[in-house]
Design an enzyme around this catalytic site. Sequence first.
Site, PDB file in Angstrom:
ATOM      1  N   SER A 236       0.853  -0.996  -0.012  1.00  0.00           N
ATOM      2  CA  SER A 236       0.019   0.086   0.134  1.00  0.00           C
ATOM      3  C   SER A 236       0.749   1.060  -0.098  1.00  0.00           C
ATOM      4  O   SER A 236       1.779   1.426  -0.983  1.00  0.00           O
ATOM      5  CB  SER A 236      -0.966  -0.086   1.309  1.00  0.00           C
ATOM      6  OG  SER A 236      -2.016   0.757   0.769  1.00  0.00           O
ATOM      7  N   HIS A 379      -8.183  -5.468   1.280  1.00  0.00           N
ATOM      8  CA  HIS A 379      -6.794  -4.930   1.176  1.00  0.00           C
ATOM      9  C   HIS A 379      -6.016  -5.475   2.439  1.00  0.00           C
ATOM     10  O   HIS A 379      -6.120  -5.098   3.604  1.00  0.00           O
ATOM     11  CB  HIS A 379      -7.077  -3.342   1.383  1.00  0.00           C
ATOM     12  CG  HIS A 379      -5.789  -2.390   1.170  1.00  0.00           C
ATOM     13  ND1 HIS A 379      -5.138  -2.147   0.200  1.00  0.00           N
ATOM     14  CD2 HIS A 379      -5.351  -1.629   2.434  1.00  0.00           C
ATOM     15  CE1 HIS A 379      -4.157  -1.463   0.305  1.00  0.00           C
ATOM     16  NE2 HIS A 379      -4.327  -1.086   1.695  1.00  0.00           N
TER      17      HIS A 379
HETATM   18  C1  GCU Z   1      -5.244   4.679   2.479  1.00  0.00           C
HETATM   19  C2  GCU Z   1      -4.819   5.653   1.607  1.00  0.00           C
HETATM   20  C3  GCU Z   1      -4.063   4.530   0.359  1.00  0.00           C
HETATM   21  C4  GCU Z   1      -3.194   3.827   1.035  1.00  0.00           C
HETATM   22  C5  GCU Z   1      -3.742   3.067   2.046  1.00  0.00           C
HETATM   23  C6  GCU Z   1      -2.500   2.342   2.965  1.00  0.00           C
HETATM   24  O1  GCU Z   1      -6.170   4.005   2.285  1.00  0.00           O
HETATM   25  O2  GCU Z   1      -5.780   6.332   0.764  1.00  0.00           O
HETATM   26  O3  GCU Z   1      -3.514   5.451  -0.737  1.00  0.00           O
HETATM   27  O4  GCU Z   1      -2.484   2.905   0.093  1.00  0.00           O
HETATM   28  O5  GCU Z   1      -4.292   3.917   3.050  1.00  0.00           O
HETATM   29  O6  GCU Z   1      -1.386   2.405   3.048  1.00  0.00           O
HETATM   30  O7  GCU Z   1      -3.200   1.266   3.572  1.00  0.00           O
END
Ligand code: GCU
Length: 398
Positions: A236, A379
Amino acid sequence: MNRPALFLFSLLFSLISIPSIMAQNTANYDESKVPDLILPDPFVSFKGKSIQTIQDWESIRRPEILQLFKENVYGKIPTDFDAITFKEVTESQNPYPDKAILKEVDITVSRNGNTHTMRLNVFLPKSGKGPFPVFMLIDYKPKDPSEKLVEDDFWTVSELIDRGYATASFHGETVSPDDKIRFSEGVIGNLYPEHLAQADGMRTLGAWGWGAMRAMDYFVHESSIDEKRAVLVGHSRAGKAALWASANDTRWAVTIPNESGCGGAALSKRKFGETVQVINTSFPHWFNDNFKAFNGKEELLPLDQHMMVSLIAPRAIYFSSAREDRWADPKGEYLSMQLGSRVFSEIFGKAVSFPTAFESLKGPVLQPFAGYHIREGEHNLTWEDWSHYVDFVELQFK
Ligand code: GCU
């Protein structure tokens, strides 16, 4: 203000502000609303020259693309410092004493009389013969780095050791705090304060990339690790940082951003899931100041994320997505790999291809140089992801 005037004022204010707040916070999840994609061509130089040879790629086009990302998205990563030292400390208990050696290393870097120290945790296999290939994770969980050495399902140390790899990780907080107010209270403020006044200066994700480079410096120094077989992984936000680190530091043999979404693997111009405006509003400290000019104006970006793939080539690169992680735009991540990886065949003469449409993908795409998988679920970074990474990496290192 009298009451009717106040009412009129607040009505007007809400009419103005509600749509702009909605524009910031609502994500498009409707494929039919994705704009027609007009993407910059990685193979045509600023001067309009068609780029076809490795020489033109290395001397003209790659530096142009790197500069575009520095200026417009992530900011520069400084490479100058006066000294670097590695000191082993013993603070934590080794959770895997039977199979691994734990080294906790304080990496101290000095510049202009100032110092910054970051912590790298390294596990080396006890069995087998080194120097070992290494999986390096840029981590940011849990929020407090002192809370836990290993996030079991997230950094799957035990399984990686079983497969014959060393593995290392540093926590982003020890380089640049993930906080829009305090982000400079790390390496940026300590060593490179001049960047704060620069619109293309280093910010948090660039600083995490800087941290990955210092970890690589340690691998070069540590004889039980084979720095020529080093894999950089980030999930992420840390996947975004891993991509930028590897674009700047060609010592990484394999780069794997997981579910890195907007500002990572996903094409920004699709405006699907998280957008440039949303990310810059929620996390103003991640990217450089110039990136804010593209809030709501992705079509004006002189680049898109498929060009990050081209910056990593001819080194190996792998993207991964999760089906329910629509915020990160799995299709945009795949398309970016599909389009960006053309650099392998068109410039480097390597047989790499992603002929399958995203919708009909079955199982991971594993081949030399470039790969992809999408797994079911949400996620996260899981052993299912890591196990595909190991399979992909084995193809590269055999
Ligand atoms: C949030 C953010 C993302 C990122 C994520 C993470 O959702 O909006 O851009 O990738 O956090 O790091 O888990």
